[in-house]
Design a protein around this motif. Sequence first.
Motif, PDB file in Angstrom:
ATOM      1  N   THR A   1      13.258  -0.619  13.385  1.00  0.00           N
ATOM      2  CA  THR A   1      12.447   0.539  13.770  1.00  0.00           C
ATOM      3  C   THR A   1      11.055   0.484  13.162  1.00  0.00           C
ATOM      4  O   THR A   1      10.220   1.340  13.453  1.00  0.00           O
ATOM      5  N   LYS A   2      10.830  -0.499  12.272  1.00  0.00           N
ATOM      6  CA  LYS A   2       9.568  -0.618  11.532  1.00  0.00           C
ATOM      7  C   LYS A   2       9.246   0.686  10.803  1.00  0.00           C
ATOM      8  O   LYS A   2       8.115   1.179  10.818  1.00  0.00           O
ATOM      9  N   SER A   3      10.273   1.233  10.179  1.00  0.00           N
ATOM     10  CA  SER A   3      10.113   2.492   9.457  1.00  0.00           C
ATOM     11  C   SER A   3      10.488   2.311   7.996  1.00  0.00           C
ATOM     12  O   SER A   3      11.316   1.464   7.651  1.00  0.00           O
ATOM     13  N   VAL A   4       9.846   3.096   7.158  1.00  0.00           N
ATOM     14  CA  VAL A   4      10.093   3.071   5.717  1.00  0.00           C
ATOM     15  C   VAL A   4      10.920   4.283   5.357  1.00  0.00           C
ATOM     16  O   VAL A   4      10.634   5.400   5.796  1.00  0.00           O
ATOM     17  N   SER A   5      11.941   4.074   4.562  1.00  0.00           N
ATOM     18  CA  SER A   5      12.769   5.193   4.123  1.00  0.00           C
ATOM     19  C   SER A   5      12.932   5.140   2.618  1.00  0.00           C
ATOM     20  O   SER A   5      12.683   4.120   1.982  1.00  0.00           O
TER      21      SER A   5
ATOM     22  N   MET B   1      12.747   7.624  -1.191  1.00  0.00           N
ATOM     23  CA  MET B   1      12.215   8.816  -1.832  1.00  0.00           C
ATOM     24  C   MET B   1      10.733   8.973  -1.549  1.00  0.00           C
ATOM     25  O   MET B   1       9.953   8.050  -1.735  1.00  0.00           O
ATOM     26  N   HIS B   2      10.337  10.156  -1.061  1.00  0.00           N
ATOM     27  CA  HIS B   2       8.918  10.437  -0.839  1.00  0.00           C
ATOM     28  C   HIS B   2       8.359  11.143  -2.063  1.00  0.00           C
ATOM     29  O   HIS B   2       9.045  11.900  -2.728  1.00  0.00           O
ATOM     30  N   ASP B   3       7.107  10.891  -2.319  1.00  0.00           N
ATOM     31  CA  ASP B   3       6.515  11.423  -3.545  1.00  0.00           C
ATOM     32  C   ASP B   3       5.011  11.540  -3.368  1.00  0.00           C
ATOM     33  O   ASP B   3       4.402  10.731  -2.678  1.00  0.00           O
ATOM     34  N   PRO B   4       4.371  12.524  -4.028  1.00  0.00           N
ATOM     35  CA  PRO B   4       2.920  12.668  -3.922  1.00  0.00           C
ATOM     36  C   PRO B   4       2.151  11.462  -4.441  1.00  0.00           C
ATOM     37  O   PRO B   4       0.980  11.299  -4.150  1.00  0.00           O
ATOM     38  N   ALA B   5       2.817  10.604  -5.231  1.00  0.00           N
ATOM     39  CA  ALA B   5       2.130   9.452  -5.797  1.00  0.00           C
ATOM     40  C   ALA B   5       2.018   8.300  -4.807  1.00  0.00           C
ATOM     41  O   ALA B   5       1.585   7.222  -5.155  1.00  0.00           O
ATOM     42  N   VAL B   6       2.451   8.496  -3.574  1.00  0.00           N
ATOM     43  CA  VAL B   6       2.384   7.440  -2.571  1.00  0.00           C
ATOM     44  C   VAL B   6       1.388   7.830  -1.489  1.00  0.00           C
ATOM     45  O   VAL B   6       1.333   8.970  -1.061  1.00  0.00           O
ATOM     46  N   VAL B   7       0.595   6.851  -1.041  1.00  0.00           N
ATOM     47  CA  VAL B   7      -0.414   7.108  -0.029  1.00  0.00           C
ATOM     48  C   VAL B   7       0.254   7.422   1.300  1.00  0.00           C
ATOM     49  O   VAL B   7       1.464   7.330   1.460  1.00  0.00           O
ATOM     50  N   GLN B   8      -0.544   7.804   2.277  1.00  0.00           N
ATOM     51  CA  GLN B   8      -0.041   8.197   3.578  1.00  0.00           C
ATOM     52  C   GLN B   8       0.944   7.185   4.148  1.00  0.00           C
ATOM     53  O   GLN B   8       0.824   5.990   3.912  1.00  0.00           O
ATOM     54  N   PRO B   9       1.933   7.650   4.916  1.00  0.00           N
ATOM     55  CA  PRO B   9       2.997   6.771   5.434  1.00  0.00           C
ATOM     56  C   PRO B   9       2.498   5.539   6.182  1.00  0.00           C
ATOM     57  O   PRO B   9       3.126   4.488   6.112  1.00  0.00           O
ATOM     58  N   GLU B  10       1.364   5.654   6.884  1.00  0.00           N
ATOM     59  CA  GLU B  10       0.905   4.493   7.647  1.00  0.00           C
ATOM     60  C   GLU B  10       0.520   3.330   6.743  1.00  0.00           C
ATOM     61  O   GLU B  10       0.694   2.163   7.098  1.00  0.00           O
ATOM     62  N   PHE B  11       0.000   3.625   5.538  1.00  0.00           N
ATOM     63  CA  PHE B  11      -0.340   2.569   4.602  1.00  0.00           C
ATOM     64  C   PHE B  11       0.924   1.941   4.016  1.00  0.00           C
ATOM     65  O   PHE B  11       1.002   0.733   3.821  1.00  0.00           O
ATOM     66  N   LEU B  12       1.892   2.786   3.719  1.00  0.00           N
ATOM     67  CA  LEU B  12       3.164   2.304   3.196  1.00  0.00           C
ATOM     68  C   LEU B  12       3.853   1.405   4.224  1.00  0.00           C
ATOM     69  O   LEU B  12       4.386   0.340   3.899  1.00  0.00           O
ATOM     70  N   LYS B  13       3.804   1.814   5.466  1.00  0.00           N
ATOM     71  CA  LYS B  13       4.392   1.022   6.551  1.00  0.00           C
ATOM     72  C   LYS B  13       3.671  -0.315   6.689  1.00  0.00           C
ATOM     73  O   LYS B  13       4.309  -1.363   6.864  1.00  0.00           O
ATOM     74  N   LEU B  14       2.349  -0.302   6.584  1.00  0.00           N
ATOM     75  CA  LEU B  14       1.573  -1.532   6.688  1.00  0.00           C
ATOM     76  C   LEU B  14       1.919  -2.486   5.556  1.00  0.00           C
ATOM     77  O   LEU B  14       2.031  -3.711   5.768  1.00  0.00           O
ATOM     78  N   TRP B  15       2.113  -1.965   4.346  1.00  0.00           N
ATOM     79  CA  TRP B  15       2.490  -2.808   3.203  1.00  0.00           C
ATOM     80  C   TRP B  15       3.800  -3.518   3.503  1.00  0.00           C
ATOM     81  O   TRP B  15       3.925  -4.729   3.311  1.00  0.00           O
ATOM     82  N   TRP B  16       4.797  -2.759   4.011  1.00  0.00           N
ATOM     83  CA  TRP B  16       6.103  -3.341   4.271  1.00  0.00           C
ATOM     84  C   TRP B  16       6.067  -4.312   5.445  1.00  0.00           C
ATOM     85  O   TRP B  16       6.778  -5.322   5.454  1.00  0.00           O
ATOM     86  N   GLU B  17       5.267  -4.046   6.455  1.00  0.00           N
ATOM     87  CA  GLU B  17       5.152  -4.982   7.570  1.00  0.00           C
ATOM     88  C   GLU B  17       4.542  -6.296   7.090  1.00  0.00           C
ATOM     89  O   GLU B  17       4.960  -7.380   7.505  1.00  0.00           O
ATOM     90  N   THR B  18       3.548  -6.194   6.211  1.00  0.00           N
ATOM     91  CA  THR B  18       2.949  -7.392   5.627  1.00  0.00           C
ATOM     92  C   THR B  18       3.977  -8.153   4.812  1.00  0.00           C
ATOM     93  O   THR B  18       4.094  -9.379   4.901  1.00  0.00           O
ATOM     94  N   PHE B  19       4.742  -7.413   4.024  1.00  0.00           N
ATOM     95  CA  PHE B  19       5.751  -8.048   3.173  1.00  0.00           C
ATOM     96  C   PHE B  19       6.814  -8.755   4.007  1.00  0.00           C
ATOM     97  O   PHE B  19       7.166  -9.915   3.756  1.00  0.00           O
ATOM     98  N   SER B  20       7.330  -8.071   5.030  1.00  0.00           N
ATOM     99  CA  SER B  20       8.443  -8.631   5.798  1.00  0.00           C
ATOM    100  C   SER B  20       8.027  -9.808   6.671  1.00  0.00           C
ATOM    101  O   SER B  20       8.808 -10.731   6.895  1.00  0.00           O
TER     102      SER B  20
END
Length: 326
Positions: A228-232, A234-253
């Motif tokens: 699904t190309k989705s990140v799941s 724990m969410h936390d204020p210390a993490v940037v917007q979901p699209e950046f988090l998703k981009l990090w994981w897409e790069t990693f994978s």
Amino acid sequence: MKDQAFVTLATNDSYVKGALVLGSSLRHYNTTRQLVALITPQVSDSMKKVLFKIYDDVKEVDVLDSGDSAHLALMQRPELGITLTKLHCWTLTQYSKCVFMDADTMVLSNIDELFQREELSAAPDPGWPDCFNSGVFVYRPSIDTYKRLLQFATEKGSFDGGDQGLLNSFFSSWATTDINKHLPFVYNLSSVSTYSYLPAFKVFGANAKVVHFLGRIKPWHFSFDPKTKSVSGMHDPAVVQPEFLKLWWETFSTRILPLLTEHGVVKDTSSGLKAEEIAEAVSQLSIEAPTISSEERKERWEQGQIDYMGEDSFENIKRRLDSFLK
């Protein structure tokens, strides 16, 4: 440009994952500079070999630790003492100029223009804008500066127990002397900005050149579903917007995971990298995120750092209220 380099630091295998994504993102946007990774003895040999696949040089350095538990306690970040190891970056005198980037940063465009800046150029910290954030800064390697930083650390310490407090005290003229050394915030988009000033992020966030996953919880603390190309997680204020988090994981994978399987760090998924296999391999690399106490959560609410995307979402609050009213 063999005499200029982007430099990062990884103090353990978890931060190597971040360094690999950072280096991959710099390569992806065609940097013309050298890439250098400083590592400590805690980094495993297998991860060190993977670093050499992306970085031009990987150098092991000794650990420097402030041991300043009192100041670090103010930030509730005892692990930051080891960040003084970052000072080793000034010993890379084979380079005339460098840009240091924390391993929890990722570039979103080519940023080679930073090498036109002088020491010490950095972006303001969102918590106290008269201080710079030490996650991204331009500097000139110098053994003399390195020795003076060590002496300063020994004699005066750091007001936050980590490298940021030390460097801001050492380069104390940054706030007032030369505005040209103030990098635009888009070169170090810190996560808390999306909560403390969300309207500005909505207007200017698309111009971000570097995203900094600030805080205790890092991208590798989450889980990624390649189907699904989705990140799941724990969410936390210390993490940037979901699209950046998703981009990090897409790069990693897509770019990092094949290198890790090649060197046996994770299970071999070379047979087409099926979604299920990637998910299994990624699960081996995900680390459980630190839990947040109710007291700490309360403090974050009082500071305006509300987890709108997770625990403090409207749906969750409504669910608790409905349960209470029933």
